[in-house]
Design a protein around this motif. Sequence first.
Motif, PDB file in Angstrom:
ATOM      1  N   PHE A  73       0.825  -1.211   0.000  1.00 57.95           N
ATOM      2  CA  PHE A  73       0.000   0.000   0.000  1.00 57.95           C
ATOM      3  C   PHE A  73       0.860   1.263   0.000  1.00 57.95           C
ATOM      4  O   PHE A  73       0.446   2.304  -0.496  1.00 57.95           O
ATOM      5  CB  PHE A  73      -0.943   0.034   1.200  1.00 57.95           C
ATOM      6  CG  PHE A  73      -2.087  -0.928   1.117  1.00 57.95           C
ATOM      7  CD1 PHE A  73      -2.668  -1.277  -0.085  1.00 57.95           C
ATOM      8  CD2 PHE A  73      -2.609  -1.481   2.275  1.00 57.95           C
ATOM      9  CE1 PHE A  73      -3.733  -2.157  -0.153  1.00 57.95           C
ATOM     10  CE2 PHE A  73      -3.675  -2.358   2.219  1.00 57.95           C
ATOM     11  CZ  PHE A  73      -4.240  -2.702   1.003  1.00 57.95           C
ATOM     12  N   CYS A  74       2.057   1.166   0.571  1.00 54.72           N
ATOM     13  CA  CYS A  74       2.975   2.305   0.632  1.00 54.72           C
ATOM     14  C   CYS A  74       3.908   2.355  -0.571  1.00 54.72           C
ATOM     15  O   CYS A  74       4.788   3.214  -0.645  1.00 54.72           O
ATOM     16  CB  CYS A  74       3.807   2.234   1.915  1.00 54.72           C
ATOM     17  SG  CYS A  74       2.832   2.400   3.411  1.00 54.72           S
ATOM     18  N   GLY A  75       3.752   1.418  -1.496  1.00 58.03           N
ATOM     19  CA  GLY A  75       4.596   1.392  -2.682  1.00 58.03           C
ATOM     20  C   GLY A  75       5.978   0.821  -2.449  1.00 58.03           C
ATOM     21  O   GLY A  75       6.900   1.094  -3.213  1.00 58.03           O
ATOM     22  N   LYS A  76       6.126   0.029  -1.407  1.00 56.48           N
ATOM     23  CA  LYS A  76       7.427  -0.549  -1.074  1.00 56.48           C
ATOM     24  C   LYS A  76       7.393  -2.053  -1.294  1.00 56.48           C
ATOM     25  O   LYS A  76       6.398  -2.719  -0.986  1.00 56.48           O
ATOM     26  CB  LYS A  76       7.806  -0.269   0.385  1.00 56.48           C
ATOM     27  CG  LYS A  76       7.746   1.201   0.779  1.00 56.48           C
ATOM     28  CD  LYS A  76       8.700   2.036  -0.023  1.00 56.48           C
ATOM     29  CE  LYS A  76       8.634   3.498   0.414  1.00 56.48           C
ATOM     30  NZ  LYS A  76       9.414   4.365  -0.422  1.00 56.48           N
ATOM     31  N   THR A  77       8.482  -2.604  -1.819  1.00 52.99           N
ATOM     32  CA  THR A  77       8.554  -4.043  -2.066  1.00 52.99           C
ATOM     33  C   THR A  77       9.576  -4.748  -1.182  1.00 52.99           C
ATOM     34  O   THR A  77       9.645  -5.968  -1.176  1.00 52.99           O
ATOM     35  CB  THR A  77       8.893  -4.321  -3.544  1.00 52.99           C
ATOM     36  OG1 THR A  77      10.126  -3.662  -3.863  1.00 52.99           O
ATOM     37  CG2 THR A  77       7.786  -3.823  -4.457  1.00 52.99           C
ATOM     38  N   ALA A  78      10.365  -3.973  -0.449  1.00 53.00           N
ATOM     39  CA  ALA A  78      11.366  -4.543   0.448  1.00 53.00           C
ATOM     40  C   ALA A  78      11.461  -3.682   1.702  1.00 53.00           C
ATOM     41  O   ALA A  78      11.312  -2.460   1.637  1.00 53.00           O
ATOM     42  CB  ALA A  78      12.729  -4.607  -0.235  1.00 53.00           C
ATOM     43  N   ILE A  79      11.712  -4.318   2.829  1.00 51.30           N
ATOM     44  CA  ILE A  79      11.724  -3.605   4.109  1.00 51.30           C
ATOM     45  C   ILE A  79      12.832  -2.555   4.146  1.00 51.30           C
ATOM     46  O   ILE A  79      12.689  -1.530   4.804  1.00 51.30           O
ATOM     47  CB  ILE A  79      11.829  -4.595   5.294  1.00 51.30           C
ATOM     48  CG1 ILE A  79      11.443  -3.930   6.618  1.00 51.30           C
ATOM     49  CG2 ILE A  79      13.205  -5.219   5.364  1.00 51.30           C
ATOM     50  CD1 ILE A  79       9.994  -3.632   6.772  1.00 51.30           C
ATOM     51  N   ASP A  80      13.929  -2.773   3.427  1.00 53.33           N
ATOM     52  CA  ASP A  80      15.005  -1.782   3.443  1.00 53.33           C
ATOM     53  C   ASP A  80      14.669  -0.524   2.641  1.00 53.33           C
ATOM     54  O   ASP A  80      15.421   0.454   2.670  1.00 53.33           O
ATOM     55  CB  ASP A  80      16.329  -2.391   2.979  1.00 53.33           C
ATOM     56  CG  ASP A  80      16.278  -2.927   1.558  1.00 53.33           C
ATOM     57  OD1 ASP A  80      15.188  -3.014   0.972  1.00 53.33           O
ATOM     58  OD2 ASP A  80      17.361  -3.280   1.038  1.00 53.33           O
ATOM     59  N   GLN A  81      13.521  -0.508   1.957  1.00 53.05           N
ATOM     60  CA  GLN A  81      13.043   0.689   1.261  1.00 53.05           C
ATOM     61  C   GLN A  81      12.212   1.593   2.174  1.00 53.05           C
ATOM     62  O   GLN A  81      11.893   2.717   1.813  1.00 53.05           O
ATOM     63  CB  GLN A  81      12.177   0.309   0.057  1.00 53.05           C
ATOM     64  CG  GLN A  81      12.888  -0.475  -1.012  1.00 53.05           C
ATOM     65  CD  GLN A  81      11.918  -0.973  -2.070  1.00 53.05           C
ATOM     66  OE1 GLN A  81      10.716  -1.077  -1.853  1.00 53.05           O
ATOM     67  NE2 GLN A  81      12.457  -1.290  -3.233  1.00 53.05           N
TER      68      GLN A  81
END
Length: 95
Positions: A73-81
């Motif tokens: 939902f936030c447009g992130k695909t990896a936690i480090d982003q």
Amino acid sequence: VLPEIAAEVGDKVEVWIDGGIRSGQSVLKAVALGAKGTMVGRPWLYGLGAYGQDGVRLCLEMIHKELDLTMAFCGKTAIDQVDSSILYKEKASRR
């Protein structure tokens, strides 16, 4: 307080949150505020009490799925982003 602590210690130590983590959204918010990771105490204990080992597995899977969905939902695909840019900042109201 968490962002200030994370900024102060920098890369010298990892900052982890232990307390108040109940969902994937809680994990995401903690990371966005500067935590390197979180502990999950109470939820897995509830799972254990309800369904034993399968309940713990189910609980952790639910938190993982919530985190994954919330990141999407936030447009992130990896936690480090993840950073503080995903957080809603309410403007102070004038009174």
